[in-house]
Design a protein around this motif. Sequence first.
Motif, PDB file in Angstrom:
ATOM      1  N   LYS A  44    -113.487 -13.304   2.305  1.00 19.10           N
ATOM      2  CA  LYS A  44    -113.723 -12.092   3.102  1.00 19.10           C
ATOM      3  C   LYS A  44    -112.474 -11.748   3.899  1.00 19.10           C
ATOM      4  O   LYS A  44    -111.926 -12.592   4.620  1.00 19.10           O
ATOM      5  CB  LYS A  44    -114.917 -12.282   4.037  1.00 19.10           C
ATOM      6  CG  LYS A  44    -116.263 -12.263   3.316  1.00 19.10           C
ATOM      7  CD  LYS A  44    -117.410 -12.346   4.294  1.00 19.10           C
ATOM      8  CE  LYS A  44    -118.735 -12.052   3.602  1.00 19.10           C
ATOM      9  NZ  LYS A  44    -118.972 -12.896   2.434  1.00 19.10           N
ATOM     10  N   GLN A 103    -114.451  -4.558   5.665  1.00 18.10           N
ATOM     11  CA  GLN A 103    -114.567  -5.920   5.171  1.00 18.10           C
ATOM     12  C   GLN A 103    -114.521  -5.898   3.647  1.00 18.10           C
ATOM     13  O   GLN A 103    -115.383  -5.303   2.999  1.00 18.10           O
ATOM     14  CB  GLN A 103    -115.874  -6.558   5.630  1.00 18.10           C
ATOM     15  CG  GLN A 103    -116.023  -8.013   5.188  1.00 18.10           C
ATOM     16  CD  GLN A 103    -117.333  -8.609   5.646  1.00 18.10           C
ATOM     17  OE1 GLN A 103    -118.359  -8.465   4.986  1.00 18.10           O
ATOM     18  NE2 GLN A 103    -117.313  -9.269   6.797  1.00 18.10           N
ATOM     19  N   THR A 113    -114.795  -8.118   0.278  1.00 14.02           N
ATOM     20  CA  THR A 113    -115.224  -9.406  -0.258  1.00 14.02           C
ATOM     21  C   THR A 113    -114.776  -9.472  -1.711  1.00 14.02           C
ATOM     22  O   THR A 113    -115.121  -8.594  -2.516  1.00 14.02           O
ATOM     23  CB  THR A 113    -116.750  -9.574  -0.177  1.00 14.02           C
ATOM     24  OG1 THR A 113    -117.173  -9.357   1.174  1.00 14.02           O
ATOM     25  CG2 THR A 113    -117.174 -10.963  -0.616  1.00 14.02           C
ATOM     26  N   ILE A 156    -114.356  -1.409  11.110  1.00 17.00           N
ATOM     27  CA  ILE A 156    -113.973  -2.629  10.382  1.00 17.00           C
ATOM     28  C   ILE A 156    -114.197  -2.383   8.892  1.00 17.00           C
ATOM     29  O   ILE A 156    -115.282  -1.955   8.475  1.00 17.00           O
ATOM     30  CB  ILE A 156    -114.815  -3.846  10.813  1.00 17.00           C
ATOM     31  CG1 ILE A 156    -114.763  -4.055  12.321  1.00 17.00           C
ATOM     32  CG2 ILE A 156    -114.342  -5.105  10.081  1.00 17.00           C
ATOM     33  CD1 ILE A 156    -115.731  -5.118  12.826  1.00 17.00           C
ATOM     34  N   PHE A 160    -121.511  -4.673  12.226  1.00 21.00           N
ATOM     35  CA  PHE A 160    -122.145  -4.619  10.914  1.00 21.00           C
ATOM     36  C   PHE A 160    -123.653  -4.790  11.049  1.00 21.00           C
ATOM     37  O   PHE A 160    -124.127  -5.519  11.923  1.00 21.00           O
ATOM     38  CB  PHE A 160    -121.615  -5.739  10.003  1.00 21.00           C
ATOM     39  CG  PHE A 160    -120.263  -5.467   9.413  1.00 21.00           C
ATOM     40  CD1 PHE A 160    -120.105  -4.547   8.393  1.00 21.00           C
ATOM     41  CD2 PHE A 160    -119.142  -6.138   9.879  1.00 21.00           C
ATOM     42  CE1 PHE A 160    -118.865  -4.296   7.843  1.00 21.00           C
ATOM     43  CE2 PHE A 160    -117.889  -5.903   9.331  1.00 21.00           C
ATOM     44  CZ  PHE A 160    -117.747  -4.975   8.312  1.00 21.00           C
ATOM     45  N   GLN A 187    -108.915 -13.376   7.813  1.00 19.95           N
ATOM     46  CA  GLN A 187    -109.428 -13.790   6.507  1.00 19.95           C
ATOM     47  C   GLN A 187    -110.292 -15.023   6.672  1.00 19.95           C
ATOM     48  O   GLN A 187    -109.940 -15.963   7.385  1.00 19.95           O
ATOM     49  CB  GLN A 187    -108.277 -14.108   5.536  1.00 19.95           C
ATOM     50  CG  GLN A 187    -108.755 -14.564   4.162  1.00 19.95           C
ATOM     51  CD  GLN A 187    -107.624 -14.756   3.161  1.00 19.95           C
ATOM     52  OE1 GLN A 187    -106.449 -14.503   3.489  1.00 19.95           O
ATOM     53  NE2 GLN A 187    -107.946 -15.206   1.960  1.00 19.95           N
ATOM     54  N   THR A 192    -109.515  -4.411  11.127  1.00 15.94           N
ATOM     55  CA  THR A 192    -110.143  -3.743  12.272  1.00 15.94           C
ATOM     56  C   THR A 192    -109.201  -2.681  12.829  1.00 15.94           C
ATOM     57  O   THR A 192    -107.996  -2.920  12.964  1.00 15.94           O
ATOM     58  CB  THR A 192    -110.475  -4.760  13.380  1.00 15.94           C
ATOM     59  OG1 THR A 192    -111.299  -5.793  12.821  1.00 15.94           O
ATOM     60  CG2 THR A 192    -111.224  -4.102  14.532  1.00 15.94           C
ATOM     61  N   ASN A 204    -121.309   0.909   1.982  1.00 20.23           N
ATOM     62  CA  ASN A 204    -121.289  -0.413   1.356  1.00 20.23           C
ATOM     63  C   ASN A 204    -121.259  -0.195  -0.148  1.00 20.23           C
ATOM     64  O   ASN A 204    -122.261   0.210  -0.734  1.00 20.23           O
ATOM     65  CB  ASN A 204    -122.549  -1.186   1.780  1.00 20.23           C
ATOM     66  CG  ASN A 204    -122.731  -2.463   1.002  1.00 20.23           C
ATOM     67  OD1 ASN A 204    -121.769  -3.141   0.657  1.00 20.23           O
ATOM     68  ND2 ASN A 204    -123.982  -2.800   0.705  1.00 20.23           N
ATOM     69  N   ASP A 256    -126.836  -8.187   6.757  1.00 18.28           N
ATOM     70  CA  ASP A 256    -126.433  -8.047   5.359  1.00 18.28           C
ATOM     71  C   ASP A 256    -127.592  -8.436   4.439  1.00 18.28           C
ATOM     72  O   ASP A 256    -127.878  -9.616   4.257  1.00 18.28           O
ATOM     73  CB  ASP A 256    -125.215  -8.936   5.089  1.00 18.28           C
ATOM     74  CG  ASP A 256    -124.572  -8.636   3.751  1.00 18.28           C
ATOM     75  OD1 ASP A 256    -124.941  -7.627   3.130  1.00 18.28           O
ATOM     76  OD2 ASP A 256    -123.702  -9.418   3.324  1.00 18.28           O
ATOM     77  N   ASN A 285    -111.063  -9.003   6.748  1.00 20.19           N
ATOM     78  CA  ASN A 285    -111.492  -8.022   7.738  1.00 20.19           C
ATOM     79  C   ASN A 285    -110.287  -7.279   8.309  1.00 20.19           C
ATOM     80  O   ASN A 285    -109.350  -7.911   8.808  1.00 20.19           O
ATOM     81  CB  ASN A 285    -112.242  -8.695   8.892  1.00 20.19           C
ATOM     82  CG  ASN A 285    -113.654  -9.099   8.491  1.00 20.19           C
ATOM     83  OD1 ASN A 285    -114.241  -8.498   7.607  1.00 20.19           O
ATOM     84  ND2 ASN A 285    -114.182 -10.127   9.129  1.00 20.19           N
ATOM     85  N   ARG A 344    -117.077  -2.821   2.531  1.00 22.73           N
ATOM     86  CA  ARG A 344    -118.137  -2.643   3.525  1.00 22.73           C
ATOM     87  C   ARG A 344    -117.497  -2.178   4.824  1.00 22.73           C
ATOM     88  O   ARG A 344    -116.556  -2.805   5.330  1.00 22.73           O
ATOM     89  CB  ARG A 344    -118.849  -3.979   3.716  1.00 22.73           C
ATOM     90  CG  ARG A 344    -120.147  -3.905   4.477  1.00 22.73           C
ATOM     91  CD  ARG A 344    -120.808  -5.270   4.517  1.00 22.73           C
ATOM     92  NE  ARG A 344    -122.026  -5.206   5.321  1.00 22.73           N
ATOM     93  CZ  ARG A 344    -122.495  -6.207   6.036  1.00 22.73           C
ATOM     94  NH1 ARG A 344    -121.860  -7.373   6.046  1.00 22.73           N
ATOM     95  NH2 ARG A 344    -123.595  -6.055   6.748  1.00 22.73           N
ATOM     96  N   TYR A 345    -117.994  -1.055   5.366  1.00 19.78           N
ATOM     97  CA  TYR A 345    -117.415  -0.468   6.567  1.00 19.78           C
ATOM     98  C   TYR A 345    -118.399  -0.523   7.724  1.00 19.78           C
ATOM     99  O   TYR A 345    -119.584  -0.199   7.562  1.00 19.78           O
ATOM    100  CB  TYR A 345    -117.032   0.992   6.321  1.00 19.78           C
ATOM    101  CG  TYR A 345    -115.921   1.190   5.318  1.00 19.78           C
ATOM    102  CD1 TYR A 345    -114.605   1.407   5.731  1.00 19.78           C
ATOM    103  CD2 TYR A 345    -116.184   1.180   3.949  1.00 19.78           C
ATOM    104  CE1 TYR A 345    -113.585   1.601   4.805  1.00 19.78           C
ATOM    105  CE2 TYR A 345    -115.173   1.375   3.019  1.00 19.78           C
ATOM    106  CZ  TYR A 345    -113.875   1.587   3.453  1.00 19.78           C
ATOM    107  OH  TYR A 345    -112.862   1.768   2.543  1.00 19.78           O
TER     108      TYR A 345
END
Length: 800
Positions: free
Chosen positions: A27, A39, A41, A37, A58, A23, A31, A228, A61, A29, A51-52
């Motif tokens: 955010k 993520q 937010t 991953i 990634f 963390q 895994t 996303n 962004d 994460n 968001r993968y």
Amino acid sequence: MITNTELEHKGNLFPGKIVSFSQNVDKLNFTTENGVILQLTIIRGSVIRFRYATDNNFENDFSYAISEDGARGYSKLEVEEKDTHYEVITARIQLHIDKNNLKTTIFDLEGNVICKDDWGFHWEQSYEYGGNIVKMSKAAPQGECYYGLGDKPMHLNLKGKRIENWATDQYAFGKDQDPLYKSVPFYIGMYEERAYGIFFDNTFRTFFDFCNERRNVTSFWAQGGEMNYYFFYGPNMQNVITRYTDLTGKPELPPLWALGYHQCKWSYYPESKVKEVTSKFRELQIPCDAIYLDIDYMEGFRCFTWSKEYFPEPKRMVEELAEDGFKTVVIIDPGIKIDDDYWVYQEAMEKDYFCKRADGPYMRGKVWPGECFFPDFTNPKVREWWSELFKEIIAEIGVKGVWNDMNEPAVMEVPGKTFPNDVRHNYDGNPCSHRKAHNIYGTQMARATYEGVKKFAYPKRPFIITRSAYSGAQRYTSSWTGDNVATWEHLWIANIQAQRMSMSGMSFTGSDIGGFAEHPTGELYARWIQLGVFHPFCRTHSSGDHGNQEPWTFGDEVVDVTRKFVELRYQLLPYLYTMFWEYAEEGIPMLKPLVLYDQNDPQTHYRTDEFIFGNQILVCPVQEPNSKGRRMYIPRGNWYNYWTREYVKGGMEQWVDAELDIIPLFVKEGAIIPKYPIQQYVGEKKIDQLKLEVYYKLGNKEESKVYEDAQDGYDYAKGRFSLRSFSFTGKENEAIIQHHKTGSFITEYETIKIEFVGLPFKIKEVEIDNVKVSLDSIQYNAKENTLVVPSDYAELHIVG
């Protein structure tokens, strides 16, 4: 049942078990063992970004859709590791992330499932292009309904539909045809009266399947990029839309004239024809604020030029039109003619601003001027250059608005009607192919146009209209629904599209009234103008190939109907402007389908025809020929028939009479509807009195607002506006209207004329701010049930 292993054999890959969690402030994460991953937010307590990444990686962004001004921040965030899952708790929702497969389930705080993964995130590797085809599937409980997704010309409720988002020039499109001009990958789901939203922020070609392929599964996927998406929780549907609109951006207030009536045709030329049309509007006393010039005003269809033959003195003409109250709006397309003697072409070539193919040559395509090159509007330098091109048109000639067309981008005489996939774009420093940039090309053109018009129109406000759009375009531009057809079916489609666009964060939208292709009957035009005046953007437009489409071409009866309804729109401008202020301030949709107005009433979930204009006016167009009325659903609550003043109880379907000069209109009880005097154009008359129509309601308070400012310019941003808040409380033998004003703008009028509708008693006593006044002193008219009060009163108390 299909197992994950079987799916992998079909080319689908899935996340493995979670092996680590971290963390960093907002955010989170997660895994997995195979390099996926997730993520999360936490943007707000009810807004979460998912968001993968695959291969532990990634992408950079970056998003064109997300507004920098959107609200951020939350009051609560807790993460707990359980035996089988991680639990994330915010002030509004709970999320469970399964440790075995990364599947997520979202609950409200009472433990009800709002949205649950079916297969969840999965992907295919794209060996043809590289990268992934990213996919998401959600469980769809029986009875869940789906709305949104922009300009789709199909039933408002998308249950059972499969949708494609790929901005496409679809001349004379049909019902259920897909894709169309816009790509708005945002939908609202609703189950058991709890609403949520999903915005899949991916500009590649995207698809949505609402229980079409699999009965209890909703899925969405893209041919590239990341998985996303943003999740919005209501539970109120309007809250979902306002949060999405906040995230993707709210518009500025337009100049008030932009909410007037506009007249357009392909094409009004030469100057004498333009003057003939504008003069006829004034002669027939049909209000009109804007006249449009289509591609024929240019020299050989070259953008930023004027035909010397048809418009030898454009500055003089625009000034003369302005003296008569007409604002001139001109079309600008993206295709720049390949011509060594054409200054715009020369500049773009010198600066290397045109789009190129993968192997180096410029992207060449045929549009109206012939062979063209196309600016790369995803390059910030190109946008800045483009914005400067408007100096002459706006600052020197005096044009008031710009209309961006053909910006899907549309290309003629090629199978896909657009650029090839291999065209390269700058994408604000994230170089990519047209596969990624296609859906946002039109929005970035509109953005560059907006920045130019704003720069050179200042201190006035800009007005832009676009055909193609992606989420977030509402920050820069209004829109219309494209090249429709003069048929009764298209009248139904126009009604659906305007409602759906409002639900998709793009309220400032209208259709080509009367239909662009083919020629309407007088009856169809009359019914369409009745609908069009209740759309935020109101413009008649036609191709001209099948005859003229000005109101007077249909005969005196249609002229009278047109005048009646355009006059009504001008009377309702303070109501409409207040609707727009709520949209610009709070992201509240200007049109509300019945399901948005009352999602707790199951009768509304599949209604398409009726909608609420603003907050308090119910509209239902007549959509069949030779009709003297129609059946319609009156929402729950009590209403007044606008035309007859009859009091109607809602929550049921009923027959409503509607001759050719009537559209079914109802006003919510307790509403206070503001009106201006009829004007031929905005600013023609001094507003010396505001009229309020007060619809009596027995019982609880009803709130109404009236927003006003200088009608153009930016003084409102410095507090120079007037916001009047009214509350109406009715009793059996008395009524109270409380009035509170904020803002430093001083309105022109000093008195307010109040008309009471449905008052169950005859007025005998009046108190203004606790002081009794004589009925004569306030110009009380017992027959019309009207009285006149000072505009600065705080409380009006009437007694029977």
